[in-house]
Write a protein that holds these residues in place. Structure first.
Motif, PDB file in Angstrom:
ATOM      1  N   SER A   1      17.426  32.718 -21.658  1.00 54.13           N
ATOM      2  CA  SER A   1      18.334  31.597 -21.434  1.00 54.13           C
ATOM      3  C   SER A   1      18.206  30.605 -22.583  1.00 54.13           C
ATOM      4  CB  SER A   1      18.008  30.916 -20.106  1.00 54.13           C
ATOM      5  OG  SER A   1      16.804  30.182 -20.201  1.00 54.13           O
ATOM      6  N   ASP A   2      19.144  29.676 -22.611  1.00 57.58           N
ATOM      7  CA  ASP A   2      19.097  28.637 -23.642  1.00 57.58           C
ATOM      8  C   ASP A   2      17.835  27.782 -23.510  1.00 57.58           C
ATOM      9  OD1 ASP A   2      21.462  29.533 -24.702  1.00 57.58           O
ATOM     10  OD2 ASP A   2      22.697  27.946 -23.786  1.00 57.58           O
ATOM     11  N   ASP A   3      17.449  27.455 -22.269  1.00 58.15           N
ATOM     12  CA  ASP A   3      16.242  26.655 -22.062  1.00 58.15           C
ATOM     13  C   ASP A   3      14.994  27.408 -22.515  1.00 58.15           C
ATOM     14  OD1 ASP A   3      17.507  24.408 -21.100  1.00 58.15           O
ATOM     15  OD2 ASP A   3      17.145  24.881 -18.977  1.00 58.15           O
ATOM     16  N   GLU A   4      14.941  28.686 -22.210  1.00 58.93           N
ATOM     17  CA  GLU A   4      13.781  29.487 -22.635  1.00 58.93           C
ATOM     18  C   GLU A   4      13.696  29.547 -24.155  1.00 58.93           C
ATOM     19  OE1 GLU A   4      13.498  32.572 -18.855  1.00 58.93           O
ATOM     20  OE2 GLU A   4      14.791  33.060 -20.565  1.00 58.93           O
ATOM     21  N   GLN A   5      14.833  29.768 -24.790  1.00 59.69           N
ATOM     22  CA  GLN A   5      14.869  29.820 -26.254  1.00 59.69           C
ATOM     23  C   GLN A   5      14.459  28.476 -26.852  1.00 59.69           C
ATOM     24  OE1 GLN A   5      15.070  32.380 -28.110  1.00 59.69           O
ATOM     25  NE2 GLN A   5      15.361  31.472 -30.109  1.00 59.69           N
ATOM     26  N   ALA A   6      14.938  27.392 -26.289  1.00 60.35           N
ATOM     27  CA  ALA A   6      14.589  26.057 -26.789  1.00 60.35           C
ATOM     28  C   ALA A   6      13.100  25.787 -26.612  1.00 60.35           C
ATOM     29  CB  ALA A   6      15.417  24.995 -26.068  1.00 60.35           C
ATOM     30  N   THR A   7      12.538  26.230 -25.497  1.00 58.95           N
ATOM     31  CA  THR A   7      11.100  26.049 -25.252  1.00 58.95           C
ATOM     32  C   THR A   7      10.287  26.842 -26.266  1.00 58.95           C
ATOM     33  OG1 THR A   7      11.497  25.673 -22.895  1.00 58.95           O
ATOM     34  CG2 THR A   7       9.255  26.325 -23.549  1.00 58.95           C
ATOM     35  N   TRP A   8      10.675  28.090 -26.477  1.00 57.84           N
ATOM     36  CA  TRP A   8       9.952  28.920 -27.441  1.00 57.84           C
ATOM     37  C   TRP A   8      10.048  28.331 -28.847  1.00 57.84           C
ATOM     38  CZ3 TRP A   8       6.120  31.938 -27.963  1.00 57.84           C
ATOM     39  CH2 TRP A   8       5.959  32.695 -29.129  1.00 57.84           C
ATOM     40  N   GLN A   9      11.232  27.916 -29.256  1.00 59.67           N
ATOM     41  CA  GLN A   9      11.417  27.350 -30.585  1.00 59.67           C
ATOM     42  C   GLN A   9      10.641  26.035 -30.751  1.00 59.67           C
ATOM     43  OE1 GLN A   9      12.667  28.804 -33.280  1.00 59.67           O
ATOM     44  NE2 GLN A   9      12.930  30.597 -31.974  1.00 59.67           N
ATOM     45  N   ALA A  10      10.558  25.256 -29.682  1.00 60.08           N
ATOM     46  CA  ALA A  10       9.771  24.020 -29.744  1.00 60.08           C
ATOM     47  C   ALA A  10       8.300  24.355 -29.989  1.00 60.08           C
ATOM     48  CB  ALA A  10       9.932  23.215 -28.454  1.00 60.08           C
ATOM     49  N   TYR A  11       7.799  25.384 -29.310  1.00 56.15           N
ATOM     50  CA  TYR A  11       6.412  25.802 -29.525  1.00 56.15           C
ATOM     51  C   TYR A  11       6.213  26.304 -30.964  1.00 56.15           C
ATOM     52  CZ  TYR A  11       2.458  28.795 -30.022  1.00 56.15           C
ATOM     53  OH  TYR A  11       1.344  29.386 -30.535  1.00 56.15           O
ATOM     54  N   ARG A  13       7.888  25.555 -33.681  1.00 55.64           N
ATOM     55  CA  ARG A  13       7.897  24.397 -34.588  1.00 55.64           C
ATOM     56  C   ARG A  13       6.583  23.626 -34.515  1.00 55.64           C
ATOM     57  NH1 ARG A  13      12.706  23.674 -32.517  1.00 55.64           N
ATOM     58  NH2 ARG A  13      12.076  21.901 -31.244  1.00 55.64           N
ATOM     59  N   LEU A  14       6.091  23.412 -33.306  1.00 60.54           N
ATOM     60  CA  LEU A  14       4.819  22.714 -33.115  1.00 60.54           C
ATOM     61  C   LEU A  14       3.696  23.442 -33.852  1.00 60.54           C
ATOM     62  CD1 LEU A  14       2.881  20.680 -31.647  1.00 60.54           C
ATOM     63  CD2 LEU A  14       2.766  22.394 -29.827  1.00 60.54           C
ATOM     64  N   ARG A  15       3.587  24.735 -33.628  1.00 64.74           N
ATOM     65  CA  ARG A  15       2.522  25.531 -34.256  1.00 64.74           C
ATOM     66  C   ARG A  15       2.647  25.503 -35.774  1.00 64.74           C
ATOM     67  NH1 ARG A  15       2.662  30.261 -36.191  1.00 64.74           N
ATOM     68  NH2 ARG A  15       4.546  30.864 -35.105  1.00 64.74           N
ATOM     69  N   GLN A  16       3.853  25.712 -36.280  1.00 65.83           N
ATOM     70  CA  GLN A  16       4.052  25.729 -37.733  1.00 65.83           C
ATOM     71  C   GLN A  16       3.726  24.392 -38.369  1.00 65.83           C
ATOM     72  OE1 GLN A  16       8.162  26.932 -37.779  1.00 65.83           O
ATOM     73  NE2 GLN A  16       7.663  29.097 -38.117  1.00 65.83           N
ATOM     74  N   ARG A  17       4.257  23.315 -37.804  1.00 66.39           N
ATOM     75  CA  ARG A  17       4.037  21.991 -38.390  1.00 66.39           C
ATOM     76  C   ARG A  17       2.578  21.562 -38.266  1.00 66.39           C
ATOM     77  NH1 ARG A  17       8.669  23.585 -38.505  1.00 66.39           N
ATOM     78  NH2 ARG A  17      10.472  22.395 -39.165  1.00 66.39           N
ATOM     79  N   LEU A  18       1.973  21.848 -37.117  1.00 67.81           N
ATOM     80  CA  LEU A  18       0.573  21.474 -36.921  1.00 67.81           C
ATOM     81  C   LEU A  18      -0.336  22.267 -37.853  1.00 67.81           C
ATOM     82  CD1 LEU A  18      -1.303  19.650 -35.300  1.00 67.81           C
ATOM     83  CD2 LEU A  18      -1.403  21.437 -33.553  1.00 67.81           C
ATOM     84  N   ASP A  19      -0.119  23.581 -37.930  1.00 62.94           N
ATOM     85  CA  ASP A  19      -0.918  24.398 -38.852  1.00 62.94           C
ATOM     86  C   ASP A  19      -0.728  23.935 -40.291  1.00 62.94           C
ATOM     87  OD1 ASP A  19      -1.914  25.902 -36.771  1.00 62.94           O
ATOM     88  OD2 ASP A  19      -0.848  27.747 -37.304  1.00 62.94           O
ATOM     89  N   GLY A  20       0.502  23.588 -40.668  1.00 68.23           N
ATOM     90  CA  GLY A  20       0.762  23.109 -42.021  1.00 68.23           C
ATOM     91  C   GLY A  20       0.032  21.820 -42.323  1.00 68.23           C
ATOM     92  N   ALA A  21       0.068  20.877 -41.384  1.00 67.50           N
ATOM     93  CA  ALA A  21      -0.611  19.594 -41.585  1.00 67.50           C
ATOM     94  C   ALA A  21      -2.123  19.785 -41.641  1.00 67.50           C
ATOM     95  CB  ALA A  21      -0.242  18.621 -40.463  1.00 67.50           C
ATOM     96  N   ILE A  22      -2.663  20.600 -40.754  1.00 69.05           N
ATOM     97  CA  ILE A  22      -4.110  20.848 -40.726  1.00 69.05           C
ATOM     98  C   ILE A  22      -4.532  21.576 -41.999  1.00 69.05           C
ATOM     99  CG2 ILE A  22      -5.973  22.044 -39.510  1.00 69.05           C
ATOM    100  CD1 ILE A  22      -4.853  19.539 -38.035  1.00 69.05           C
TER     101      ILE A  22
END
Length: 149
Positions: A1-11, A13-22
């Motif tokens: 679903s759109d909500d599932e896709q948005a949830t996965w993409q939010a995760y 983005r979080l992982r990528q940006r956090l790993d990049g900053a760390i």
């Protein structure tokens, strides 16, 4: 679903940006995120050493990835590898004194960055929810990977 896709993409983005900053923060102290993960696991072990197989399990890495990365860390003097005394096929990995110094030098900056970009933006209630969610997802992943093994 759109909500599932948005949830996965939010995760993602979080992982990528956090790993990049760390990663960028650790690079200022001459370490990679992979270096730091391995060094933290070793520093928590008795005498700063673990069998390579145990270390791989601790950080969820495949044997070949661990072997290649440890070779680079060994060349930089951060860890030492040696045959296990009781089993010549096993390898013992130990954090060197130089590795411990590098870890201790990087830790305060790392902790400050994690606190600033990850801990402080959350309320105490949000942090509890995140821990519960993380525990739930990890348990599911472990169950699925045990079934697939």
């Amino acid at each position: 679903s759109d909500d599932e896709q948005a949830t996965w993409q939010a995760y993602v983005r979080l992982r990528q940006r956090l790993d990049g900053a760390i990663s960028a923060g650790l690079a200022e102290d001459g370490l990679s995120l992979a270096d730091y993960e391995l060094m933290v696991a070793l520093s928590a072990a008795p005498n700063g050493c673990l069998r390579a197989k145990e270390l791989a399990t601790e950080v969820c890495w495949e044997k070949s990835r661990l072997s290649k990365h440890l070779a680079r860390m060994d060349a930089r003097g951060l860890v030492e590898r040696r045959p296990a005394e009781e089993d010549a096929r096993g390898i013992i990995v130990q954090l060197t004194p130089e590795g411990r110094v590098a870890l201790e030098r990087a830790a305060p900056n790392h902790v400050d960055l994690v606190r600033r970009v990850f801990i402080e933006p959350m309320t105490a209630d949000e942090a509890r929810v995140l821990r519960a969610l993380a525990d739930k997802v990890v348990a599911e992943v472990e169950q699925v990977t045990e079934l697939g093994a």
